[in-house]
Scaffold this motif. Structure first.
Motif, PDB file in Angstrom:
ATOM      1  N   ARG A  31       0.803  -1.222   0.000  1.00 19.03           N
ATOM      2  CA  ARG A  31       0.000   0.000   0.000  1.00 19.03           C
ATOM      3  C   ARG A  31       0.832   1.267   0.000  1.00 19.03           C
ATOM      4  N   VAL A  32       2.061   1.171   0.466  1.00 21.00           N
ATOM      5  CA  VAL A  32       2.914   2.345   0.644  1.00 21.00           C
ATOM      6  C   VAL A  32       4.292   2.008   0.085  1.00 21.00           C
ATOM      7  N   PRO A  33       4.962   2.936  -0.581  1.00 17.14           N
ATOM      8  CA  PRO A  33       6.310   2.656  -1.087  1.00 17.14           C
ATOM      9  C   PRO A  33       7.270   2.283   0.043  1.00 17.14           C
ATOM     10  N   GLY A  37       7.718   3.381   4.022  1.00 10.52           N
ATOM     11  CA  GLY A  37       7.639   2.382   5.075  1.00 10.52           C
ATOM     12  C   GLY A  37       8.877   2.337   5.946  1.00 10.52           C
ATOM     13  N   ALA A  38      10.033   2.588   5.351  1.00 10.49           N
ATOM     14  CA  ALA A  38      11.288   2.541   6.111  1.00 10.49           C
ATOM     15  C   ALA A  38      11.333   3.589   7.211  1.00 10.49           C
ATOM     16  N   GLU A  39      10.521   4.640   7.103  1.00 11.54           N
ATOM     17  CA  GLU A  39      10.498   5.704   8.100  1.00 11.54           C
ATOM     18  C   GLU A  39       9.432   5.489   9.170  1.00 11.54           C
ATOM     19  N   MET A  43       6.235  -2.251  13.189  1.00 11.41           N
ATOM     20  CA  MET A  43       4.971  -2.922  12.920  1.00 11.41           C
ATOM     21  C   MET A  43       4.236  -2.265  11.752  1.00 11.41           C
ATOM     22  N   ALA A  44       4.216  -0.950  11.716  1.00 11.36           N
ATOM     23  CA  ALA A  44       3.553  -0.249  10.613  1.00 11.36           C
ATOM     24  C   ALA A  44       4.246  -0.542   9.292  1.00 11.36           C
ATOM     25  N   ARG A  45       5.561  -0.643   9.337  1.00 16.02           N
ATOM     26  CA  ARG A  45       6.333  -0.934   8.123  1.00 16.02           C
ATOM     27  C   ARG A  45       5.861  -2.243   7.487  1.00 16.02           C
ATOM     28  N   GLU A  46       5.538  -3.225   8.331  1.00 16.90           N
ATOM     29  CA  GLU A  46       5.043  -4.498   7.812  1.00 16.90           C
ATOM     30  C   GLU A  46       3.572  -4.404   7.419  1.00 16.90           C
ATOM     31  N   ARG A  47       2.785  -3.665   8.201  1.00 18.66           N
ATOM     32  CA  ARG A  47       1.356  -3.569   7.900  1.00 18.66           C
ATOM     33  C   ARG A  47       1.104  -2.961   6.521  1.00 18.66           C
ATOM     34  N   GLU A 201       2.785   9.136  12.486  1.00 16.25           N
ATOM     35  CA  GLU A 201       4.180   9.441  12.177  1.00 16.25           C
ATOM     36  C   GLU A 201       4.303  10.414  11.008  1.00 16.25           C
ATOM     37  N   ALA A 202       5.348  11.215  11.055  1.00 23.75           N
ATOM     38  CA  ALA A 202       5.544  12.256  10.054  1.00 23.75           C
ATOM     39  C   ALA A 202       5.629  11.679   8.646  1.00 23.75           C
ATOM     40  N   ALA A 203       6.282  10.537   8.488  1.00 22.85           N
ATOM     41  CA  ALA A 203       6.441   9.958   7.150  1.00 22.85           C
ATOM     42  C   ALA A 203       5.095   9.599   6.530  1.00 22.85           C
ATOM     43  N   MET A 204       4.175   9.071   7.339  1.00 26.93           N
ATOM     44  CA  MET A 204       2.853   8.740   6.821  1.00 26.93           C
ATOM     45  C   MET A 204       2.078  10.014   6.495  1.00 26.93           C
TER      46      MET A 204
END
Length: 337
Positions: A31-33, A37-39, A43-47, A201-204
């Motif tokens: 869903r996200v590049p 995701g790396a930022e 858990m969110a990075r995997e979701r 998070e700022a990245a999202m």
């Protein structure tokens, strides 16, 4: 999203593909590049590498059979809708790539009316994917094309939130509140829920702000932070930055900020109702203090009562999802009216 490898389909709520770990012949739908995701937290990075709200969409040519090959790291189900028309039953996929064959159902191909057929053209095949596990696309064959704009809803609704936004306890992906809102208001939906990890998070925020393909948004903030070791002050600071980043980038787009839904902290002996209320108050204050006229507030506690929750007294069940969808839908219609 349209990929050169699959020019005849559209990958909805998919931002990027990567080789599937369980079978590198397949393209895992994310869903996200990865750079975003790396930022995010781990858990969110995997979701965001799971296909919540994801769909593979295409329109077969008259009489054509279309073959779609899919896999997943463990057994799961996909649901091939035709427009708004629900399948009789879901279809199983798993680690071994499976080729599924689709053609427009006879009676749908003979429809002589358009009224009452829903927000999608009934010739659009929409393969709906669940929130878990991951899913990979391997191949597309047959005479088909991506849907045209006039065959899809003309407005898009973006939702950010927790596992509740992802629909963790809903009986199927099409019964979560995001889908109910989209159905009620005639939207197409983009789901950016992050189960257990919606930490504002700022990245999202920057990623959502960078996207131009949505018209209205809801930001549900965030029982995950209330259940973690975030202070109320830290929560407010993150919410303020999150909302400011998105609202300032899209000053004409309505954005509804949703406070915590009712949950166990409010009503159990071991809960902390004062903390829950402080987190709600933080969201209220951010919206009240913001200089943006496109922001509005929705009280999560107004959207459903305790009976709409599952037995964990946290996640809404199907009745709760419908109640949230109805309430949020009414609010969005009011502020976009």
């Amino acid at each position: 999203m349209e990929l050169a490898e699959y020019p005849s389909v559209s990958l909805h709520n998919v931002a990027e593909t990567v080789p599937a770990e369980w079978d590198e012949s397949g393209d895992r739908l994310c869903r996200v590049p990865a750079a975003v995701g790396a930022e995010l937290n781990e858990m969110a990075r995997e979701r965001v590498r799971h296909p919540t709200g994801g769909e593979i969409r295409f329109v077969p040519e008259a009489g054509a059979d279309v073959e779609i090959t899919l896999s997943a790291p463990e057994p799961t189900q996909v649901r091939p809708f035709w427009g708004a028309f629900q399948p009789w039953e879901p279809t199983e996929i798993g680690p071994t790539p499976r080729t599924l064959t689709f053609t427009v159902p006879d009676r749908l191909s003979e429809l002589t009316v358009t009224d009452g057929t829903g927000r999608f053209d009934p010739r659009v095949c929409r393969i709906l994917l669940e929130r878990v596990p991951a899913v990979a696309l391997h191949d597309v064959t047959g005479d088909c094309r991506p849907p045209a704009p006039e065959e899809l809803p003309d407005r898009r609704y973006l939702a950010y939130g927790t596992s509740i936004t992802e629909g963790a306890a809903a009986s199927a992906t099409h019964t979560n509140y995001v889908t109910h809102v989209a159905q009620n208001c005639g939207y197409d939906a983009l789901n950016f829920g992050c189960s257990g990890s919606a930490y504002c998070e700022a990245a999202m925020a920057e990623y959502i702000a960078s996207r131009e393909d949505w018209d209205v948004a809801t930001l549900a903030m965030s029982v995950n932070m209330a259940n973690a070791e975030f202070s109320v002050a830290a929560f407010r600071e993150r919410v303020d930055t999150f909302v400011e980043t998105i609202a300032s980038a899209h000053p004409r787009k309505p954005i509804a900020c949703v406070t915590l839904f009712p949950y166990f902290a409010d009503v159990t002996e071991s809960g902390d109702a004062d903390r829950a209320e402080a987190f709600r108050a933080a969201v209220r204050d951010v919206v009240a203090d913001a200089p943006h006229t496109n922001l509005s507030l929705v009280e999560g506690t107004d959207l459903l009562d305790l009976s709409g929750l599952t037995a964990d007294v946290l996640h809404p069940g199907d009745a709760g999802m419908e109640a949230i969808g109805d309430g949020l839908g009414r609010h969005l219609e009011e502020i976009t009216g």
